[in-house]
Design a protein around this motif. Structure first.
Motif, PDB file in Angstrom:
ATOM      1  N   ARG A 152      51.311  69.572  32.516  1.00 51.81           N
ATOM      2  CA  ARG A 152      51.935  68.864  31.393  1.00 51.81           C
ATOM      3  C   ARG A 152      52.810  67.773  31.988  1.00 51.81           C
ATOM      4  N   ARG A 153      52.259  66.620  32.129  1.00 50.62           N
ATOM      5  CA  ARG A 153      52.975  65.469  32.683  1.00 50.62           C
ATOM      6  C   ARG A 153      53.411  65.692  34.123  1.00 50.62           C
ATOM      7  N   GLY A 154      52.757  66.605  34.801  1.00 49.68           N
ATOM      8  CA  GLY A 154      53.049  66.863  36.202  1.00 49.68           C
ATOM      9  C   GLY A 154      51.964  66.279  37.085  1.00 49.68           C
ATOM     10  N   VAL A 171      49.535  55.808  39.753  1.00 50.72           N
ATOM     11  CA  VAL A 171      49.081  56.688  38.674  1.00 50.72           C
ATOM     12  C   VAL A 171      48.910  58.096  39.236  1.00 50.72           C
ATOM     13  N   ARG A 172      49.363  59.092  38.464  1.00 48.84           N
ATOM     14  CA  ARG A 172      49.293  60.493  38.891  1.00 48.84           C
ATOM     15  C   ARG A 172      48.007  61.160  38.400  1.00 48.84           C
ATOM     16  N   ILE A 173      47.526  62.096  39.186  1.00 48.90           N
ATOM     17  CA  ILE A 173      46.416  62.957  38.750  1.00 48.90           C
ATOM     18  C   ILE A 173      47.039  64.154  38.053  1.00 48.90           C
ATOM     19  N   GLU A 174      46.817  64.258  36.737  1.00 45.15           N
ATOM     20  CA  GLU A 174      47.424  65.321  35.935  1.00 45.15           C
ATOM     21  C   GLU A 174      46.488  66.497  35.678  1.00 45.15           C
ATOM     22  N   SER A 175      45.194  66.288  35.867  1.00 45.93           N
ATOM     23  CA  SER A 175      44.258  67.398  35.682  1.00 45.93           C
ATOM     24  C   SER A 175      42.999  67.122  36.493  1.00 45.93           C
ATOM     25  N   SER A 235      47.499  59.979  34.606  1.00 48.31           N
ATOM     26  CA  SER A 235      48.697  59.826  33.785  1.00 48.31           C
ATOM     27  C   SER A 235      48.651  58.587  32.903  1.00 48.31           C
ATOM     28  N   ASN A 236      47.748  57.653  33.162  1.00 45.57           N
ATOM     29  CA  ASN A 236      47.617  56.468  32.321  1.00 45.57           C
ATOM     30  C   ASN A 236      46.636  56.682  31.162  1.00 45.57           C
ATOM     31  N   GLY A 237      46.146  57.911  31.005  1.00 45.85           N
ATOM     32  CA  GLY A 237      45.262  58.246  29.895  1.00 45.85           C
ATOM     33  C   GLY A 237      43.781  58.143  30.199  1.00 45.85           C
TER      34      GLY A 237
END
Length: 147
Positions: A88-90, A112-116, A129-131
């Protein structure tokens, strides 16, 4: 004839109730997870508190899900291999993401982060994280971008 119809209906109902009861989620302890799943948790989430773990009983196999207190969730196949890691936003721990994918994301989407990350027999899907969702084949070629 009516007797056979009643017996058939009763048999179908009992099979339906039994299968509905058998295919259900139930809580498990971390110790009940397959060895590979426990090792994965110890390696990548050693300092994290487990909020809950559950098994999804299925006809052919069992899938497991572990949710941590910080909102990270990990899904495992019946053999204990990870299938999906989400936050969750991590940030997904870098060691989980194949280096080729990690490098492509860092190069094409700096900051940009890899969230999943999900993996299956066809390849990988990475949520950013940018969708954006990036899809990679088994050879780590970028094959699709969804926004």
């Amino acid at each position: 004839m009516k007797k056979y119809f009643v017996l058939a209906a009763a048999a179908l109902c009992s099979v339906g109730f039994a299968s509905a009861a058998a295919f259900d989620d139930r809580p498990v302890s971390v110790e009940e997870l397959p060895d590979a799943a426990r090792k994965f948790i110890r390696t990548h989430f050693a300092g994290s508190d487990v909020l809950y773990a559950k098994v999804d009983d299925d006809l052919f196999n069992n899938d497991y899900k572990v949710v941590f207190a910080d909102g990270v969730s990990v899904e495992f196949a019946s053999n204990g291999e990870w299938k999906e890691v989400g936050t969750r936003r991590g940030v997904v721990p870098a060691a989980i993401v194949p280096p080729v994918i990690r490098e492509q994301v860092e190069k094409q989407f700096p900051g940009v982060r890899i969230e999943s990350i999900d993996r299956d027999r066809r390849g990988f899907e990475v949520g950013l994280s940018n969708g954006l969702d990036l899809k990679f084949d088994r050879q780590f070629n970028l094959v699709d971008i969804d926004d």
